[in-house]
Design a protein around this motif. Structure first.
Motif, PDB file in Angstrom:
ATOM      1  N   MET A  28       0.793  -1.268   0.030  1.00  0.00           N
ATOM      2  CA  MET A  28       0.114  -0.015   0.128  1.00  0.00           C
ATOM      3  C   MET A  28       0.772   1.241   0.139  1.00  0.00           C
ATOM      4  O   MET A  28       1.837   1.319   0.926  1.00  0.00           O
ATOM      5  CB  MET A  28      -0.907   0.334   1.243  1.00  0.00           C
ATOM      6  N   LYS A  29       0.848   2.108  -1.209  1.00  0.00           N
ATOM      7  CA  LYS A  29       1.505   3.344  -1.190  1.00  0.00           C
ATOM      8  C   LYS A  29       0.592   4.465  -0.625  1.00  0.00           C
ATOM      9  O   LYS A  29      -0.533   4.188  -1.316  1.00  0.00           O
ATOM     10  CB  LYS A  29       2.023   3.534  -2.588  1.00  0.00           C
ATOM     11  N   ILE A  30       1.231   5.339   0.065  1.00  0.00           N
ATOM     12  CA  ILE A  30       0.378   6.320   0.692  1.00  0.00           C
ATOM     13  C   ILE A  30       1.242   7.726   0.400  1.00  0.00           C
ATOM     14  O   ILE A  30       2.187   7.896   0.655  1.00  0.00           O
ATOM     15  CB  ILE A  30       0.178   6.209   2.223  1.00  0.00           C
ATOM     16  N   THR A  31       0.230   8.766  -0.042  1.00  0.00           N
ATOM     17  CA  THR A  31       0.800   9.943  -0.295  1.00  0.00           C
ATOM     18  C   THR A  31       0.120  11.047   0.503  1.00  0.00           C
ATOM     19  O   THR A  31      -0.907  11.159   0.389  1.00  0.00           O
ATOM     20  CB  THR A  31       0.838  10.289  -2.044  1.00  0.00           C
ATOM     21  N   VAL A  32       0.909  11.852   1.207  1.00  0.00           N
ATOM     22  CA  VAL A  32       0.474  13.126   1.800  1.00  0.00           C
ATOM     23  C   VAL A  32       1.275  14.182   1.733  1.00  0.00           C
ATOM     24  O   VAL A  32       2.123  14.053   1.084  1.00  0.00           O
ATOM     25  CB  VAL A  32       0.461  12.652   3.233  1.00  0.00           C
ATOM     26  N   SER A  33       0.676  15.432   2.071  1.00  0.00           N
ATOM     27  CA  SER A  33       1.600  16.671   2.104  1.00  0.00           C
ATOM     28  C   SER A  33       2.860  16.586   2.999  1.00  0.00           C
ATOM     29  O   SER A  33       2.383  15.935   4.456  1.00  0.00           O
ATOM     30  CB  SER A  33       0.747  17.724   2.614  1.00  0.00           C
ATOM     31  N   ALA A  34       3.949  16.698   2.532  1.00  0.00           N
ATOM     32  CA  ALA A  34       4.981  16.737   3.546  1.00  0.00           C
ATOM     33  C   ALA A  34       4.999  17.597   4.579  1.00  0.00           C
ATOM     34  O   ALA A  34       5.035  17.051   5.580  1.00  0.00           O
ATOM     35  CB  ALA A  34       6.566  16.792   2.649  1.00  0.00           C
ATOM     36  N   PHE A  74       5.149   7.061   1.031  1.00  0.00           N
ATOM     37  CA  PHE A  74       5.702   5.869   1.881  1.00  0.00           C
ATOM     38  C   PHE A  74       4.948   4.581   1.523  1.00  0.00           C
ATOM     39  O   PHE A  74       3.608   4.597   1.095  1.00  0.00           O
ATOM     40  CB  PHE A  74       5.958   6.041   3.419  1.00  0.00           C
ATOM     41  N   GLU A  75       5.616   3.643   1.612  1.00  0.00           N
ATOM     42  CA  GLU A  75       5.055   2.161   1.423  1.00  0.00           C
ATOM     43  C   GLU A  75       4.781   1.367   2.694  1.00  0.00           C
ATOM     44  O   GLU A  75       5.714   1.206   3.263  1.00  0.00           O
ATOM     45  CB  GLU A  75       5.597   1.336   0.125  1.00  0.00           C
ATOM     46  N   ILE A  76       3.641   0.598   2.860  1.00  0.00           N
ATOM     47  CA  ILE A  76       3.452  -0.291   3.809  1.00  0.00           C
ATOM     48  C   ILE A  76       3.535  -1.701   3.285  1.00  0.00           C
ATOM     49  O   ILE A  76       2.804  -1.828   2.355  1.00  0.00           O
ATOM     50  CB  ILE A  76       2.079  -0.197   4.708  1.00  0.00           C
ATOM     51  N   LYS A  77       4.591  -2.574   3.326  1.00  0.00           N
ATOM     52  CA  LYS A  77       4.343  -3.998   2.962  1.00  0.00           C
ATOM     53  C   LYS A  77       4.918  -4.854   4.104  1.00  0.00           C
ATOM     54  O   LYS A  77       5.884  -4.774   4.869  1.00  0.00           O
ATOM     55  CB  LYS A  77       5.458  -4.147   1.830  1.00  0.00           C
ATOM     56  N   GLY A  78       3.824  -5.775   4.527  1.00  0.00           N
ATOM     57  CA  GLY A  78       4.135  -6.636   5.521  1.00  0.00           C
ATOM     58  C   GLY A  78       4.206  -5.857   6.862  1.00  0.00           C
ATOM     59  O   GLY A  78       3.421  -5.152   7.062  1.00  0.00           O
TER      60      GLY A  78
END
Length: 256
Positions: A1-7, A92-96
């Motif tokens: 799951m890739k997540i993009t937010v305002s830095a 950032f990406e969440i994997k496992g």
């Protein structure tokens, strides 16, 4: 799951959580936002609810009512990665059981997630619960007024309490400890434009105000009632909203 937010807003989000509790946090990823409920170290004096909007919500493979929880042991890992990010957004990406990050400067970084949450959050304390309060009194305070209260704590150095109460149309912040005789104290008017009524006085620790993340010119101040019909007490609800970030802080009142 890739997540993009305002830095910029993600830094505000992370800082708001860390200012209340530094021992890690459970981030709840929803389709449109990330949410985090946090308690102070004593699990009572401060409770906060922070939300940040996800920019790539169309790419998040969750239903509207679904959530994906990650237990982050050290939020400063995110802050250090943000320091290495020159873009307006942060992905950032969440994997496992890992969070992964890379950009034009960082070839690759990852940090491990915890299996268990850092804090046990009471089931009734949800974002809906934070939004359920009807203000008994409300006004707006500038961030400079909050800083003035903190600054004056060195004048009333025999106490770590601030009493918020009404005097006619004015909201007063009194740095004092009324349980101690012969103590230096000071009272200042922090607002003359509030609406509603404070039944009694709300007492909080002065240094707890340093938990507030002051990234906007003003912050909403409300006195609300918590508890039930048998026993209830007044508390302070601070609300800060900045673009895609919403942060609510509930400060429980001391008894005396």
């Amino acid at each position: 799951m890739k997540i993009t937010v305002s830095a910029k807003e993600f830094q505000t989000f992370i800082s708001a959580i860390s200012n209340v509790f530094r021992g890690g946090a459970s981030l709840k990823v929803h389709k449109e936002y990330i949410e985090c409920i946090t308690f102070s170290e004593d699990s009572a004096s401060i409770m906060s609810c922070a939300k940040i909007h996800i920019l790539n919500e169309n790419e998040i493979n969750l239903s509207v009512n679904e959530e994906y929880v990650i237990n982050v042991p050290d939020l400063q890992k995110f802050s250090r990665l943000l320091d290495m990010n020159d873009e307006e957004t942060f992905t950032f990406e969440i994997k496992g059981n890992y969070v992964y990050f890379k950009n034009s400067k960082v070839k690759g970084a990852k940090f491990i997630l915890d299996d268990l949450p850092a804090q046990k959050i009471h089931k009734h304390v949800t974002s809906k619960w934070f939004s359920s309060f009807t203000p008994k009194f409300e006004t707006e305070l500038t961030k400079n007024q909050i800083k003035e209260i903190l600054h004056l704590s060195s004048f009333a150095d025999g106490s770590n309490k601030v009493y918020f109460y009404q005097d006619g149309p004015n909201l007063i912040a009194e740095l004092n400890d009324r349980t101690i005789d012969n103590i230096d104290n000071v009272s200042i008017i922090v607002s003359d434009s509030g609406t509603g009524t404070i039944k009694d006085k709300v007492i909080i620790a002065v240094d707890s105000l340093s938990s507030l993340i002051l990234t906007t010119p003003s912050i909403k101040f409300a006195v609300v009632e918590i508890g039930n019909k048998i026993k209830s007490m007044e508390a302070i609800l601070f609300t800060l909203e900045s673009n895609g970030v919403l942060i609510k802080y509930l400060f429980n009142s001391k008894v005396r």
